[in-house]
Design a protein around this motif. Structure first.
Motif, PDB file in Angstrom:
ATOM      1  N   LYS A  68     -22.747   0.921  66.629  1.00 46.47           N
ATOM      2  CA  LYS A  68     -23.230  -0.431  66.960  1.00 46.47           C
ATOM      3  C   LYS A  68     -24.525  -0.375  67.767  1.00 46.47           C
ATOM      4  O   LYS A  68     -25.118  -1.394  68.074  1.00 46.47           O
ATOM      5  CB  LYS A  68     -22.161  -1.202  67.746  1.00 46.47           C
ATOM      6  N   ASP A  78     -14.124  -2.735  77.602  1.00 40.93           N
ATOM      7  CA  ASP A  78     -14.528  -2.527  76.216  1.00 40.93           C
ATOM      8  C   ASP A  78     -15.980  -3.000  76.110  1.00 40.93           C
ATOM      9  O   ASP A  78     -16.254  -4.199  76.066  1.00 40.93           O
ATOM     10  CB  ASP A  78     -13.601  -3.327  75.293  1.00 40.93           C
ATOM     11  N   ALA A 103     -18.091  -2.266  73.641  1.00 42.31           N
ATOM     12  CA  ALA A 103     -18.597  -2.070  72.273  1.00 42.31           C
ATOM     13  C   ALA A 103     -19.770  -3.001  71.979  1.00 42.31           C
ATOM     14  O   ALA A 103     -20.728  -2.623  71.308  1.00 42.31           O
ATOM     15  CB  ALA A 103     -17.479  -2.296  71.260  1.00 42.31           C
ATOM     16  N   THR A 110     -12.780  -7.052  77.421  1.00 41.15           N
ATOM     17  CA  THR A 110     -14.038  -6.899  76.700  1.00 41.15           C
ATOM     18  C   THR A 110     -15.155  -7.448  77.579  1.00 41.15           C
ATOM     19  O   THR A 110     -14.956  -8.403  78.338  1.00 41.15           O
ATOM     20  CB  THR A 110     -13.996  -7.652  75.355  1.00 41.15           C
ATOM     21  N   PHE A 140     -17.426   2.638  74.242  1.00 39.93           N
ATOM     22  CA  PHE A 140     -18.275   1.991  73.238  1.00 39.93           C
ATOM     23  C   PHE A 140     -18.415   2.893  72.009  1.00 39.93           C
ATOM     24  O   PHE A 140     -17.974   4.043  72.022  1.00 39.93           O
ATOM     25  CB  PHE A 140     -19.642   1.589  73.812  1.00 39.93           C
ATOM     26  N   SER A 141     -19.027   2.329  70.950  1.00 35.86           N
ATOM     27  CA  SER A 141     -19.201   3.032  69.666  1.00 35.86           C
ATOM     28  C   SER A 141     -20.679   3.282  69.397  1.00 35.86           C
ATOM     29  O   SER A 141     -21.501   2.387  69.622  1.00 35.86           O
ATOM     30  CB  SER A 141     -18.673   2.177  68.509  1.00 35.86           C
ATOM     31  N   GLY A 181     -15.104   6.735  68.666  1.00 41.59           N
ATOM     32  CA  GLY A 181     -15.566   5.344  68.755  1.00 41.59           C
ATOM     33  C   GLY A 181     -14.771   4.579  69.800  1.00 41.59           C
ATOM     34  O   GLY A 181     -13.935   5.159  70.511  1.00 41.59           O
ATOM     35  N   THR A 182     -15.023   3.286  69.866  1.00 40.62           N
ATOM     36  CA  THR A 182     -14.361   2.432  70.851  1.00 40.62           C
ATOM     37  C   THR A 182     -12.839   2.495  70.703  1.00 40.62           C
ATOM     38  O   THR A 182     -12.108   2.687  71.677  1.00 40.62           O
ATOM     39  CB  THR A 182     -14.827   0.971  70.653  1.00 40.62           C
ATOM     40  N   GLY A 230     -18.459   8.002  69.479  1.00 39.24           N
ATOM     41  CA  GLY A 230     -18.377   6.989  70.524  1.00 39.24           C
ATOM     42  C   GLY A 230     -18.231   7.673  71.862  1.00 39.24           C
ATOM     43  O   GLY A 230     -18.261   8.913  71.942  1.00 39.24           O
TER      44      GLY A 230
END
Ligand code: PMP
Length: 388
Positions: free
Chosen positions: A209, A183, A185, A154, A205-206, A75-76, A217
């Protein structure tokens, strides 16, 4: 939910799963289940092919230069830890050097860099934001300098929905000679992301989501960097050859995928991407934008409401009241079937900047509707009548 139709507005935390994604997980376990890369038998080959096809799907979605730029992670958070650890191993970051992040960051894009700073003696610097939750890009340019070794930003704030001009900021960071990580995500689920155009070194990213499973991710990285940077975790698949004296390492992306990966997760992520691409990222972005503006307009006239973030927000609408605790409001909304998130949204420094312990956050996805907005607004007004 509690006898009512669920209005799910906690999509920034995780999305609900489409049937196509759940069916892909089932297909994997029913039809393909095998460990990958190591087997000669049919299932091993089929699972390997499906896993590598999933990588290709991600690469196409991100407009990566090549599939080998896509590393599957958990994941992230996992991806950021990978990059922070590996950059720390290069020896390029030392005492007095700087890692630059922003006030908007999720804890996952703060803590790994703090840990890197602790290990290396580097200093964490933070780009401030204004009262609208918009980053001060002038202050950013002043913070950038020869000591800036890493810039990690982000793209979309999970807490406030601010869209950060990462393309320009990444360009300036690269001019200053810093490594850059984005980021994404909250960006990848809500807009078209083009790594070819972005100019960053790394993007994370994940899956969960963007309609896929938890525990999967992506770390996208420039191929030359993934090739030249040191390995991270040691184990199976990341090696070329092992002797007790010395190990040589595999090429990227395998170099960063030690151990049996989340094969089913990778397939589910590819299914999630096919799901969004069948609709179109532009359409999704536009639809969510309409709902966000509608929701913001619906609640704008509530007494003493404080809405956070700029008007051209994406994904999340965050707000609070001086005389109603976010937790109480969230609990009452839940009883009315409306799922929102309350609290610090893993952004405690951002909450501290605004002098609050938390906010109420409604976050949208492609399946949300005008009815959801109307029910959310009505439930919020009712909840406030109960607590005020
Ligand atoms: N960064 C941002 C902007 C996020 O929204 C999130 C999830 N809320 C994360 C990082 C962490 O993602 P994960 O928990 O999936 O690793």
């Amino acid at each position: 939910m509690h006898g009512r139709r669920l209005v799910y507005l906690d999509n920034a935390a995780t999305t609900q799963k489409p049937k196509a994604v759940m069916e892909e997980s089932r297909r994997y376990y029913e039809m393909l289940n095998s460990n990958i890369h190591r087997g000669t038998h049919y299932l091993a080959r089929a699972a390997t092919e499906a896993y590598e096809e999933a990588r290709g799907e991600v690469a196409r979605h991100l407009n990566a230069a090549r599939p080998e730029e896509v590393v599957f992670t958990a994941g992230t958070t996992d991806g950021i830890n990978l990059v922070a650890d590996v950059l720390g191993l290069t020896g390029e970051i030392g005492a007095g050097d700087e890692v630059l992040i922003s006030t908007l960051e999720h804890h996952s894009n703060i803590v790994p860099w703090q840990m890197l700073c602790e290990r290396t003696g580097a200093v964490l610097r933070v780009v401030p934001c204004d009262e609208d939750g918009v980053l001060d890009t002038e202050a950013y340019r002043e913070l950038l300098g020869p000591r800036t070794k890493v810039v990690a930003l982000t793209w979309i704030s999970n807490a406030f929905g601010t869209v950060v001009p990462v393309r320009e900021m990444v360009g300036q960071a690269r001019e200053a000679g810093a490594y850059t990580l984005v980021d994404a995500a909250q960006a990848v689920p809500h807009m078209a992301v083009n790594t070819g155009d972005l100019g960053a070194d790394f993007l994370v990213f994940s899956g969960h989501k963007i309609y896929a499973n938890t525990g999967i991710g992506v770390l996208w990285g420039r191929h030359a960097l993934l090739e030249s940077l040191p390995p991270w975790r040691g184990g199976g698949e990341m090696i070329k050859e092992v002797t007790f004296e010395k190990t040589t390492y595999n090429q990227p992306p395998f170099k960063y995928e030690a151990g049996t990966p989340n094969i089913e997760g990778a397939l589910s992520l590819a299914a999630g991407l096919r799901f969004v691409n069948a609709i179109g990222m532009e359409e999704i972005h536009a639809h969510e934008g309409v709902l966000l503006r509608e929701a913001a307009a619906e609640i704008a006239d509530i007494d003493d409401i404080r809405v956070y973030g700029p008007a051209d927000r994406a994904c999340s609408l965050s707000f609070g009241f001086p005389d109603a605790h976010h937790y109480d409001v969230g609990t009452l909304l839940d009883q009315m079937g409306v799922a929102v998130r309350t609290g610090h949204h893993c952004c405690q420094p951002l909450m501290a900047r605004f002098g609050v312990s938390g906010t109420i956050r409604a976050s949208f996805a492609l399946y949300n509707t005008h009815d959801d907005v109307a029910e959310f607004s009505a439930a919020l007004r009712k909840a406030l009548r109960m607590v005020r």
